[in-house]
Design an enzyme around this catalytic site. Structure first.
Site, short mmCIF file in Angstrom:
data_model
loop_
_atom_site.label_atom_id
_atom_site.label_comp_id
_atom_site.label_asym_id
_atom_site.label_seq_id
_atom_site.Cartn_x
_atom_site.Cartn_y
_atom_site.Cartn_z
N GLY A 176 -6.16 5.37 -0.32
CA GLY A 176 -7.56 5.34 0.09
C GLY A 176 -8.33 4.28 -0.69
O GLY A 176 -7.92 3.12 -0.75
N TYR B 193 0.83 -1.21 0.00
CA TYR B 193 0.00 0.00 0.00
C TYR B 193 0.86 1.26 0.00
O TYR B 193 1.80 1.40 0.78
CB TYR B 193 -0.93 0.03 1.22
#
Length: 500
Positions: free
Chosen positions: A59, A52
């Site tokens: 998001g 990530y």
């Protein structure tokens, strides 16, 4: 010189950096940790291990893979797109605090930045390159994304900085130092903005100013005790030891110390058996506010030294975990709690003002402390102003942390609103300082009538200092100027010591 290592920053050190403009240096071992975590990020990019924020979007876009050739552009787009703060800028000291706190957090070595980025933040701190950062736009979870993006813009030469009290393009500051703006690499943009440093920076300044107010409120309350012939027995140590709160006992002890040689205070039964609560319960009420200050200080110092971005890199890169340390709930609660404590310092002060100006309660003082009651209004409308500020505080004291609104297509479905709480706390502190300034003006007028020669050594010292700014009320005048002048003077007691 403050040494930053990511784990030992205190409120006192923050105070020295912010108010004394003390410079900082980076602990060598901390930089070694930073380098190790950077190696881990570079390995993730090289091997295209899906992680990530390094090679994914952010998001709701976390399931979108980013090509290896685009990981640098990803960080640049992140900063530019997230720099959508709005409203008036934070005070310059808040942006200075944000630099300090973000740097300290990155030095924990869990964030994957290059040492160059830490070094450049240190340059910003020591060379006073303070970003212009709008106050509004943060939800306080996923960190203070918008405010910290404006800080990050300065690093890449696209933001604005303060120069002699006015905004200036950041690129000019780097050019003046002979430095080029940073070109962000993998994860660095995310590491810069995924944190709680806006609310925590504002919170640190709130705490410093609130502690100062709490100390000053005791001196001002002591002067009011003299103006109203207050009964000293309420501060007897046995009373407070019987309850057991250390902060309450400490306030009572300080009140006894301030007033120990006063000839204007009284004893139980001399003029009355007991005072109203706003005098008699000063240790209980002020002491409770000190309890909150102690709680808030503890939480702030934990957050100063916390890793608050996402993902975090552990075990030299063997373990990379997406978590939620950016969520501002602990500081949101602390700021809301601080608001209540500050509100109560103003509430009880306004009640003491009422007793000073109300002829039915003031033990013989002229109505509204007027030199000519009826012809001149004296302090009548100063009490109005204090009541207005107290009422405004009550609306601002509504807890920001009980609100939440989902964002990023419900991926970020619970947020803290901690930065709103911190901003409101700052507004309340300014209001409360003005209320205390009004009480001080009224208390000085009251002791003028009682006889300043009877004041204690401590209160007389404060009286002399404040009277140099605020003359006695011998004729009605524009009292707003007096209130602002004394409030501004009180704000300069920034080391946390009483202005005496």
């Amino acid at each position: 010189m403050i040494t930053l290592n990511g784990s030992s920053l205190t409120i006192d050190q923050v105070k020295r950096v912010l108010y004394d403009e003390e410079k900082a240096m980076i602990d060598k071992k901390s930089m070694e940790r930073v380098m190790k975590s950077r190696f881990a990020v570079e390995d993730i990019v090289a091997t295209h291990k899906i992680t990530y924020g390094i090679n994914t979007g952010f998001g709701k876009f976390s399931d979108v893979e980013i090509d290896k050739k685009d990981v640098h552009a990803l960080q640049l787009h992140l900063i530019r797109s997230h720099a959508c703060g709005i409203g008036d800028p934070f005070p310059e000291k808040v942006s200075r605090a944000m630099i300090l706190l973000r740097l300290n957090a990155l030095l924990k070595g869990y964030s994957g930045i290059r040492p160059l980025l830490a070094e450049r933040l240190l340059v910003m701190l020591n060379e006073k390159i303070h970003p212009v950062i709008p106050t509004q736009g943060s939800l306080g979870a996923s960190g203070d994304l918008a405010p910290l993006s404006h800080l990050a813009l300065v690093l890449i030469g696209e933001g604005e900085v303060w120069k002699n009290g006015k905004p200036e393009n950041a690129a000019a500051s780097w050019k003046a130092l002979g430095l080029e703006p940073i070109k962000l690499q993998a994860k660095e943009g995310l590491a810069l903005i995924n944190g709680t440093q806006a609310m925590t920076a504002m919170g640190a300044i709130n705490w410093i100013e609130a502690e100062q107010l709490a100390i000053q409120s005791e001196m001002i309350a002591a002067m009011t005790m003299e103006g109203l012939h207050g009964v000293m027995d309420a501060f007897h140590p046995a009373v407070h030891e019987a309850r057991g709160y250390p902060q309450q006992m400490a306030v009572a002890e300080r009140m006894r110390g301030i007033l120990h040689d006063s000839r204007l205070t009284t004893r139980q039964g001399e003029r009355r058996v007991q005072d109203a609560y706003s005098l008699r319960c000063i240790p209980q009420v002020h002491g409770a506010s000190w309890q909150v200050l102690d709680y808030v200080k503890e939480k702030l110092e934990i957050e100063f030294n916390a890793a608050t971005d996402n993902p975090l890199i552990f075990d030299d890169g063997e373990t990379v975990i997406s978590g939620g340390n950016f969520h501002g709930q602990p500081i949101a609660f602390a700021m809301d709690f601080l608001k209540v404590a500050v509100a109560e310092l103003a509430n009880i002060s306004e009640r003491r003002i009422e007793r000073l100006v109300n002829p039915q309660l003031s033990d013989g003082l002229p109505a509204f402390l007027s030199p000519q009651p009826g012809l001149q209004s004296g302090a009548m409308i100063m009490q109005y102003a204090a009541a207005s500020l107290v009422s405004e505080n009550k609306t601002l004291a509504h807890p920001a942390s009980v609100d939440s609104i989902p964002s990023s297509a419900n991926q970020e479905d619970h947020v803290s609103m901690g930065t709103i709480g911190a901003r409101h706390a700052y507004m309340m502190i300014q209001n409360t300082r003005r209320v205390l300034a009004i009480e001080a003006i009224c208390a000085m007028q009251a002791v003028d009538y009682r006889g300043v020669l009877g004041m204690s050594t401590a209160t007389k010292s404060s009286y002399d200092e404040w009277r140099a700014l605020i003359p006695p009320i011998i004729e009605d005048r524009q009292f707003s100027k007096d209130i602002e002048r004394l409030s501004e003077y009180l704000s300069k007691g920034r080391t946390g010591e009483a202005v005496v």
